[in-house]
Design an enzyme around this catalytic site. Structure first.
Site, PDB file in Angstrom:
ATOM      1  N   LYS A 103       0.861  -1.191   0.000  1.00 57.81           N
ATOM      2  CA  LYS A 103       0.000   0.000   0.000  1.00 57.81           C
ATOM      3  C   LYS A 103       0.889   1.229   0.000  1.00 57.81           C
ATOM      4  O   LYS A 103       2.027   1.176   0.475  1.00 57.81           O
ATOM      5  CB  LYS A 103      -0.887   0.005   1.252  1.00 57.81           C
ATOM      6  CG  LYS A 103      -2.115   0.863   1.115  1.00 57.81           C
ATOM      7  CD  LYS A 103      -3.221   0.159   0.350  1.00 57.81           C
ATOM      8  CE  LYS A 103      -4.431   1.041   0.148  1.00 57.81           C
ATOM      9  NZ  LYS A 103      -5.564   0.300  -0.428  1.00 57.81           N
ATOM     10  N   GLY A 218     -21.419   6.207  -2.785  1.00 61.89           N
ATOM     11  CA  GLY A 218     -20.321   6.626  -3.659  1.00 61.89           C
ATOM     12  C   GLY A 218     -20.052   5.550  -4.693  1.00 61.89           C
ATOM     13  O   GLY A 218     -20.951   4.797  -5.081  1.00 61.89           O
ATOM     14  N   ASN A 219     -18.801   5.465  -5.114  1.00 57.66           N
ATOM     15  CA  ASN A 219     -18.424   4.519  -6.163  1.00 57.66           C
ATOM     16  C   ASN A 219     -18.927   3.097  -5.856  1.00 57.66           C
ATOM     17  O   ASN A 219     -19.701   2.510  -6.632  1.00 57.66           O
ATOM     18  CB  ASN A 219     -16.889   4.557  -6.282  1.00 57.66           C
ATOM     19  CG  ASN A 219     -16.355   3.649  -7.351  1.00 57.66           C
ATOM     20  OD1 ASN A 219     -16.868   2.549  -7.555  1.00 57.66           O
ATOM     21  ND2 ASN A 219     -15.337   4.081  -8.057  1.00 57.66           N
ATOM     22  N   ALA A 220     -18.531   2.556  -4.710  1.00 60.48           N
ATOM     23  CA  ALA A 220     -18.859   1.162  -4.400  1.00 60.48           C
ATOM     24  C   ALA A 220     -20.332   1.002  -3.973  1.00 60.48           C
ATOM     25  O   ALA A 220     -21.034   0.122  -4.483  1.00 60.48           O
ATOM     26  CB  ALA A 220     -17.935   0.662  -3.294  1.00 60.48           C
ATOM     27  N   GLY A 221     -20.805   1.847  -3.063  1.00 61.68           N
ATOM     28  CA  GLY A 221     -22.168   1.725  -2.533  1.00 61.68           C
ATOM     29  C   GLY A 221     -23.228   1.968  -3.596  1.00 61.68           C
ATOM     30  O   GLY A 221     -24.242   1.255  -3.651  1.00 61.68           O
TER      31      GLY A 221
END
Ligand code: NAD
Length: 409
Positions: A103, A218-221
């Site tokens: 990461k 957002g993107n994922a939800g």
């Protein structure tokens, strides 16, 4: 504020207590292989020089090159990056892709920088890291506040610094013209949905009875909520940073999306009741999907959760104390390392396409993603049943067994 690396180690220890692992392997898993901290000098638009601190933590590469995103955040620090690198090693191994865990990050509030300053910062990070990243060494990707634009800058700067002919495969999550994969943009939500479908079958809940609440739009939800809606599931609660909405009869997710575009929030959606984000987590539903932030469930609110199962699409939404409560209440928590692994899985597909100079169709990517996520859930669920442990413990054990085997080999 909990130390995320200590939380990650607690999760590792809980899994290690349930099965015999080689002690030397466990010792290795508790420490990253390498941590790199750099100073990145950036000439700001006003001519002033500012120095930013950047990181790369390479946790484990037994299964393949280190893999993991780069985060730009004012509070990013080495403990956070360390924890995320460990979780990436577990995540890649849970889904069985040939990659290890790493990461990166920069301590910066990107909203205070111009596009030019962000580009110079990203190129500075890449130049300083060009010896340690590479298609066979360490392959970064987007994370919080980094996007395909930053990934394209990384590939370009890396190519300039190294002349590596395989420079496209040094980073994933690129734009399509720069070598990105079709299906990458929605991969986390898509992967989460495939896990949800498998989970529903394992819990033996009929489609009609399976109500869902999603925290975070957002993107994922948003992608998950859209897939629930498209496939006929009743989404009874949704939220964003401003608050949530509830309708036990089900929400029209596309209309909520339009409403949010016009009003800046899901709140005040016609026909729905406004709820706070705290209330949203305690709504009556079958599957609760936290898809916003870390540290959402504590011992206190975990005891009031009414959902029958939790699917962690966000990274780290459940504290170890809440995990204990869910365990004692028999509420399965499908952990982040499995539920949100769709993104890294398609990142791996992008890396593979770049290395082989291939372009896969969206259907090919979707099908491979579906089979990868289903196989991962099956392996983890079988382990959970065999050891009578939590889904998180089972996921860590499945991942650790594979990494241990690769290290010994
Ligand atoms: P995003 O920034 O696109 O969306 C986050 C959403 O959460 C937004 O709708 C925001 O309004 C909402 N939110 C913020 N604070 C909130 C709060 N207190 N309560 C409720 N909602 C709140 O982020 P994303 O990319 O969708 O990521 C969401 C989570 O999923 C993060 O934990 C991230 O690490 C994880 N994740 C994302 C991906 C990916 O590919 N996008 C991959 C793996 C993990």
């Amino acid at each position: 504020m909990q130390n995320p690396f200590e939380n990650a180690l607690k999760q590792l220890d809980r899994a290690a207590a349930l099965q015999t692992f080689n002690p030397d392997f466990l010792l290795r898993m508790r420490q990253p292989n390498r941590e790199i901290q750099i100073s990145i000098p950036v000439k700001m638009d006003n001519g002033e020089l500012r120095i930013f601190t950047g990181y790369r933590v390479q946790h484990n590469n037994a299964c393949g090159p280190y893999k993991g995103g780069i985060r730009y955040h004012a509070e990013t620090n080495i403990d956070e990056v360390r924890a995320l690198a460990l979780w990436m090693a577990i995540k890649c191994s849970v889904v069985g892709i040939p990659m290890g865990g790493g990461k990166g990050g920069v301590t910066v509030d990107p909203k205070t920088l111009s596009v030019g300053e962000l580009e110079r910062l990203t190129r500075g990070w890449t130049k300083a890291m060009s010896d340690v990243i590479g298609s066979e060494k360490d392959v970064p990707a987007p994370d919080v506040n980094t996007t395909p634009r930053e990934m394209d800058w990384i590939a370009d700067e890396y190519q300039k610094a190294t002349q590596d002919p395989k420079y496209k495969a040094v980073v994933t999550g690129k734009t399509i013209p720069a070598g990105g994969s079709l299906g990458r943009g929605t991969a986390t939500g898509d992967g989460g949905y495939f896990v949800f479908e498998g989970l529903r079958e394992k819990l033996n809940v009929s489609k009609d009875a399976c109500t869902v609440v999603v925290q975070g739009f957002g993107n994922a939800g948003h992608q998950m909520a859209e897939l629930f809606f498209q496939n006929g599931y009743k989404v009874v609660g949704l939220s964003d940073s401003k608050g949530g909405i509830y309708n036990p009869e089900g929400l029209d997710v596309r209309a909520v999306d339009e409403h949010k575009k016009n009003n800046g929030s899901v709140q005040n959606f016609p026909g729905a009741q406004n709820v706070t984000n705290a209330e949203l987590l305690e709504l009556e539903c079958v599957v609760l999907v936290p898809a916003a932030l870390e540290n959402q469930f504590f011992a206190d609110n975990a005891s009031r959760v009414k959902a029958k199962a939790i699917l962690e699409v966000a990274n780290g939404p459940t504290t170890p104390e809440a995990d204990e409560v869910f365990k004692s209440r028999g509420i399965p928590v499908v952990p982040d390392v499995l539920a949100n692994a769709g993104g890294v899985t398609v990142s791996c597909f992008e890396w593979e396409q770049n290395l082989k100079d291939e372009v896969w169709t969206e259907e090919q990517v979707g099908e491979k993603l579906r089979s990868t996520m289903q196989a991962a859930l099956d392996a983890v669920w079988n382990k959970k049943m065999a050891l009578n442990c939590t889904v998180r413990e089972a996921a860590f054990i499945v991942a650790m067994e594979r990494i241990e085997k690769a290290m010994i080999a």
